[in-house]
Scaffold this active site. Structure first.
Site, mmCIF file in Angstrom:
data_model
loop_
_atom_site.group_PDB
_atom_site.id
_atom_site.type_symbol
_atom_site.label_atom_id
_atom_site.label_comp_id
_atom_site.label_asym_id
_atom_site.label_seq_id
_atom_site.Cartn_x
_atom_site.Cartn_y
_atom_site.Cartn_z
ATOM 1 N N ALA A 57 29.939 24.465 -38.691
ATOM 2 C CA ALA A 57 30.496 25.722 -39.185
ATOM 3 C C ALA A 57 31.989 25.793 -38.877
ATOM 4 O O ALA A 57 32.465 25.240 -37.886
ATOM 5 C CB ALA A 57 29.783 26.919 -38.562
ATOM 6 N N GLU A 90 19.331 19.977 -42.860
ATOM 7 C CA GLU A 90 18.773 20.977 -43.772
ATOM 8 C C GLU A 90 19.873 21.959 -44.127
ATOM 9 O O GLU A 90 20.694 22.317 -43.285
ATOM 10 C CB GLU A 90 17.633 21.777 -43.119
ATOM 11 N N ASN A 95 23.425 27.691 -50.430
ATOM 12 C CA ASN A 95 24.706 27.408 -49.769
ATOM 13 C C ASN A 95 25.501 26.358 -50.561
ATOM 14 O O ASN A 95 25.591 25.179 -50.192
ATOM 15 C CB ASN A 95 24.462 26.947 -48.335
ATOM 16 N N TYR A 102 28.487 18.183 -48.496
ATOM 17 C CA TYR A 102 27.604 17.050 -48.176
ATOM 18 C C TYR A 102 27.511 16.067 -49.342
ATOM 19 O O TYR A 102 27.497 14.857 -49.136
ATOM 20 C CB TYR A 102 26.217 17.566 -47.778
#
Ligand code: COA
Length: 161
Positions: A57, A90, A95, A102
């Site tokens: 984050a 995960e 999102n 990713y």
């Protein structure tokens, strides 16, 4: 700019120092608590040959400045040093920002955990890299590192002021 194949903490601290344009924040002395400022964090565990990202984050006021990417690069490098062959995670199906990050790093969907997030029963997408030690993955990673380094040459404090 060419990034030497440096790995681990020295590499990420030097990158962060360059991003923030600050030598003091990363010296060996721990700053007083009031001066500490967390821009982002990442965590993962390693089991057998798999590194599983449990958190990644960035402070919301610092989005879109390459910090999430920097954290992911460092995570993959550290995972390889720890002898992991794949990196998994995960992510919430909604999102899109994280999924885009990713995918940029060659993670692909390998599964779906229905109702994984208990508070709203949202599905989790299970994503994985290929073998992170493979020549093809490493070549792609190197390209991304070089591109990231060129894009984020400007010290972060100059951008945010
Ligand atoms: C996902 C997160 C870590 C990205 O951090 P960031 O520092 O803003 O991301 P970066 O600036 O490094 O961006 C890297 C890539 O991520 C993707 N990305 C980031 N924010 C995005 C957005 N709002 N929309 C679409 N793609 C986005 C892009 O692919 C981007 O590459 P690009 O610059 O070439 O387009 C950040 O949004 C965050 O902390 N979100 C909340 C926590 C979270 O969702 N963590 C992931 C849990 S699995």
């Amino acid at each position: 700019m060419n990034i030497a194949p440096q790995k681990g903490l020295p590499w990420i601290t030097s990158k962060m120092r360059r991003l923030f344009g600050s030598e003091r924040a990363f010296n060996s002395e721990t700053p007083p608590l009031s001066r500490q400022y967390i821009a982002g964090f990442a965590g993962f565990w390693v089991m057998a040959d798999e590194a599983h990202i449990i958190s990644l984050a960035v402070r919301d006021t610092l989005y879109r400045r390459g910090i999430g990417e920097l954290l992911l690069i460092a995570t993959i490098d550290l995972a390889a040093q720890l002898k992991a062959y794949i990196v998994t995670l995960e992510v919430r199906a909604s999102n899109t920002a994280a999924i885009s990050l990713y995918r940029k790093y060659s993670f692909t969907q390998v599964g779906l955990r229905r109702g994984y997030y208990i508070e709203n029963k949202e599905d989790a997408i299970l994503m994985s890299t290929e073998d992170i030690t493979s020549a093809s993955f490493q070549a792609h990673l190197q390209q991304l590192k070089e591109s990231h380094s060129q894009k984020w040459e400007i010290p972060l404090y100059q951008i945010t002021r």
